[in-house]
Enzyme design. Structure first.
Site, PDB file in Angstrom:
ATOM      1  N   SER A  13       2.451  -1.286  -7.814  1.00  0.00           N
ATOM      2  CA  SER A  13       1.842  -2.548  -8.222  1.00  0.00           C
ATOM      3  C   SER A  13       2.001  -2.642  -9.734  1.00  0.00           C
ATOM      4  O   SER A  13       2.192  -1.627 -10.402  1.00  0.00           O
ATOM      5  CB  SER A  13       0.354  -2.564  -7.854  1.00  0.00           C
ATOM      6  OG  SER A  13       0.181  -2.558  -6.453  1.00  0.00           O
ATOM      7  N   MET A  22       0.801  -1.219   0.000  1.00  0.00           N
ATOM      8  CA  MET A  22       0.000   0.000   0.000  1.00  0.00           C
ATOM      9  C   MET A  22       0.838   1.275   0.000  1.00  0.00           C
ATOM     10  O   MET A  22       0.289   2.372  -0.045  1.00  0.00           O
ATOM     11  CB  MET A  22      -0.986   0.000   1.166  1.00  0.00           C
ATOM     12  CG  MET A  22      -0.374  -0.088   2.539  1.00  0.00           C
ATOM     13  SD  MET A  22      -1.693  -0.092   3.764  1.00  0.00           S
ATOM     14  CE  MET A  22      -0.733  -0.344   5.253  1.00  0.00           C
ATOM     15  N   HIS A  37       2.421 -13.472  -7.425  1.00  0.00           N
ATOM     16  CA  HIS A  37       1.116 -12.843  -7.161  1.00  0.00           C
ATOM     17  C   HIS A  37       1.261 -11.559  -6.348  1.00  0.00           C
ATOM     18  O   HIS A  37       0.279 -10.943  -5.984  1.00  0.00           O
ATOM     19  CB  HIS A  37       0.217 -13.808  -6.409  1.00  0.00           C
ATOM     20  CG  HIS A  37       0.404 -13.800  -4.917  1.00  0.00           C
ATOM     21  ND1 HIS A  37       1.638 -13.907  -4.303  1.00  0.00           N
ATOM     22  CD2 HIS A  37      -0.490 -13.675  -3.913  1.00  0.00           C
ATOM     23  CE1 HIS A  37       1.488 -13.861  -2.988  1.00  0.00           C
ATOM     24  NE2 HIS A  37       0.205 -13.719  -2.720  1.00  0.00           N
TER      25      HIS A  37
HETATM   26  P1  5GP Z   1      -1.606 -12.153  -0.264  1.00  0.00           P
HETATM   27  O1  5GP Z   1      -2.678 -12.603  -1.146  1.00  0.00           O
HETATM   28  O2  5GP Z   1      -0.450 -13.109  -0.261  1.00  0.00           O
HETATM   29  O3  5GP Z   1      -2.027 -11.776   1.087  1.00  0.00           O
HETATM   30  O4  5GP Z   1      -1.087 -10.775  -0.861  1.00  0.00           O
HETATM   31  C1  5GP Z   1      -0.714 -10.599  -2.180  1.00  0.00           C
HETATM   32  C2  5GP Z   1       0.274  -9.473  -2.299  1.00  0.00           C
HETATM   33  O5  5GP Z   1      -0.406  -8.219  -2.215  1.00  0.00           O
HETATM   34  C3  5GP Z   1       1.307  -9.376  -1.198  1.00  0.00           C
HETATM   35  O6  5GP Z   1       2.359 -10.254  -1.443  1.00  0.00           O
HETATM   36  C4  5GP Z   1       1.739  -7.923  -1.286  1.00  0.00           C
HETATM   37  O7  5GP Z   1       2.853  -7.787  -2.147  1.00  0.00           O
HETATM   38  C5  5GP Z   1       0.536  -7.210  -1.895  1.00  0.00           C
HETATM   39  N1  5GP Z   1      -0.150  -6.282  -0.983  1.00  0.00           N
HETATM   40  C6  5GP Z   1      -0.502  -6.495   0.310  1.00  0.00           C
HETATM   41  N2  5GP Z   1      -1.168  -5.432   0.804  1.00  0.00           N
HETATM   42  C7  5GP Z   1      -1.265  -4.526  -0.206  1.00  0.00           C
HETATM   43  C8  5GP Z   1      -1.882  -3.232  -0.330  1.00  0.00           C
HETATM   44  O8  5GP Z   1      -2.491  -2.677   0.578  1.00  0.00           O
HETATM   45  N3  5GP Z   1      -1.784  -2.628  -1.548  1.00  0.00           N
HETATM   46  C9  5GP Z   1      -1.141  -3.194  -2.615  1.00  0.00           C
HETATM   47  N4  5GP Z   1      -1.108  -2.523  -3.772  1.00  0.00           N
HETATM   48  N5  5GP Z   1      -0.548  -4.395  -2.511  1.00  0.00           N
HETATM   49  C10 5GP Z   1      -0.616  -5.068  -1.331  1.00  0.00           C
HETATM   50 MN    MN Z   2      -4.457 -12.810  -1.819  1.00  0.00          MN
END
Ligand code: 5GP
Ligand code: MN
Ligand code: MN
Length: 472
Positions: free
Chosen positions: A380, A376, A398
């Site tokens: 991304s 966050m 992912h």
């Molecule tokens: P997971 O599905 O494994 O919980 O998360 C997937 C990925 O989302 C994480 O590995 C991290 O890189 C990304 N991520 C986690 N929180 C946020 C967020 O608030 N914003 C964004 N853009 N990416 C996030």
């Molecule tokens: Mn996830």
């Protein structure tokens, strides 16, 4: 720990099979990311997965790999028809995934005041946090059966979004083979109440700005341009999938003993795909997959409504359009090298290349967008798989992946947290509840993205940066 790790070309490392391993394991990391792996059990976990019956060469660890229950997050495991299916290799949040919406809105007009209004309105419509009930439960209860069997089409019929959205969802928003009779009453009850909710912790709705275009042609095909407002939604199957995963981890653990499957750890509990228990898990998993696609569809509908309220414009005039919706915790039948395989992806995203017949028709010539959130407070990415992705069963990472466990991340100070967030606006939460989601808790997304692009497995298309985030 018994295994050796041998370099095998650009950003690729092989763990040659030893002991009970049936096939080699492979990880994709650069030198910096590789160092982080010694701190957790993820490498041991992919070697364990490589012992399961029917496993096909190789079991893969993605650049965002980190320790999980059974298979690590960032794991890909493909199994032949006569092999086994494992609930732990799909994960607790079945069809956790990401959806990206684009608009024709320009980020430069989005000041802080407007962003605050938007996230407040989004939170008004979308219940966030663990255990919350859906606002639409009056309707969703009635269509629940239709949703689990038919996926997103069922929620579109009930008024959430438009028919053409189906063309922009993996599998068209429906994994066939779902059967509610394979799902426990408890899971059904949790599901009926929670459809249309974001959930807790790592799940988010993020208002983003397209920060840079990395491939002009593909970006144009995906409708992305520099300075554009986009919205990324990350959530899964809520208590429904969690309960199914819990139920079936037990069931498959018992079944493994019954069928004499040698399972190295409880998290990899597995039974033959064509056994009674294996088939039942697939039916229940498919139900949760359909639930999760539908969950993201309802949330998208509510997010657009929040924009309509605040900006006082219609969805059409703001140019809202679903770019794509991808799963990252799922097991699916796919054809690879002429063989039918059950590909388990846990914290890994499918990324089909240009021309692949399984692409949705709109993206047939380009390959479909694969969505990779970072954190966050950082970037991304939207990427596309290449032909070379055949070596990963057309899978990519992912996310950036956790660098610190939730417990370790709790030690991040408020000052460090705020510095990492910069100007990004976030919904009000106590610091204690949000600190483990700090950008500092995740790996460097630029580094992680470069691993597969340097190897030629992905083509990065666009980088997006967060403006405001609603965290679960
Ligand atoms: P997971 O599905 O494994 O919980 O998360 C997937 C990925 O989302 C994480 O590995 C991290 O890189 C990304 N991520 C986690 N929180 C946020 C967020 O608030 N914003 C964004 N853009 N990416 C996030
Ligand atoms: Mn996830
Ligand atoms: Mn999830």
């Amino acid at each position: 720990q018994g295994y050796t790790v041998v370099k095998d070309g650009i950003n690729k490392w092989c763990i040659p099979k030893f002991g009970k391993m049936r096939v080699d394991a492979v990880i994709y990391v650069n030198d910096t990311l590789k160092e982080l792996l010694h701190e957790d059990q993820s490498l041991r976990q992919i070697t364990n997965a490589a012992t399961l019956p029917g496993v096909v060469k190789p079991v893969i660890g993605m650049p965002d790999i980190h320790e999980g229950f059974g298979l690590p997050i960032g794991g890909v495991m493909a199994i032949e028809e006569k092999g086994v299916i494992s609930a732990g290799a799909v994960g607790y949040d079945i069809n956790c995934g990401v959806r990206l919406l684009r608009t024709n809105l320009e980020a430069e007009y989005f000041n802080k005041e407007l962003l605050y209004k938007l996230i407040e309105r989004i939170e008004y419509y979308v219940p966030t946090g663990i255990g919350k009930k859906g606002r639409h439960k009056g309707i969703t209860r009635l269509i629940f059966d239709d949703v689990v069997h038919n996926g997103v089409e069922a929620v579109i019929k009930a008024g959430f979004g438009k028919k053409s959205d189906l063309n922009f969802i993996e599998e068209g928003g429906k994994l066939s083979g779902a059967d509610i009779s394979a799902v426990s009453k408890e899971a059904q009850e949790r599901g009926e109440e929670q459809l249309g909710t974001l959930g807790g912790g790592n799940h988010f709705i993020e208002i983003q700005q397209v920060d840079s275009i990395l491939d002009e042609k593909l970006a144009e095909r995906f409708g992305l341009f520099k300075g554009q407002i986009a919205v990324m939604i990350h959530t899964g199957s809520r208590g429904f999938g969690h309960q199914i995963a819990t139920d079936y981890t037990k069931i498959l653990w018992e079944a493994a003993k019954k069928y004499g499957v040698d399972v190295p750890e409880k998290g990899l509990a597995a039974a033959p795909i064509d056994s009674k228990e294996g088939k039942a898990y697939y039916k229940a998993m498919a139900a949760a997959v359909n639930f999760a696609f539908s969950n993201r569809q309802i949330i998208m509908f509510d997010v657009i409504k929040a924009f309509e309220d605040v900006l006082k414009k219609s969805s059409e005039s703001m140019g809202f359009q679903l770019v794509y919706d991808v799963a990252h915790n799922i097991a699916k039948w796919e054809e690879h090298g002429g063989k039918k395989l059950l590909v388990h992806r846990k914290g890994a995203t499918r990324a089909l290349p240009a021309g692949h017949p399984q692409n949705p028709s709109f993206y047939k010539e380009s390959g479909h967008p694969a969505l990779i959130p970072g954190s966050m407070g950082t970037g991304s990415y939207v990427v596309v798989g290449t032909e070379k992705a055949a070596e990963t069963f057309y899978s990519v990472n992912h996310g950036a992946g956790r660098r610190l466990s939730r417990n370790k991340a709790k030690k991040i100070t408020k000052e460090e947290f705020e510095k990492a967030m910069g100007d990004v606006i976030y919904n009000v939460r106590s610091f204690k509840d949000i600190v483990d989601e700090s950008p500092l808790a995740y790996k460097d997304v630029e580094e992680v993205i470069s691993v597969l692009s340097e190897r030629g497995i992905t083509t990065p298309v666009a980088r997006l940066i967060p403006l405001a985030v609603v965290k679960g």
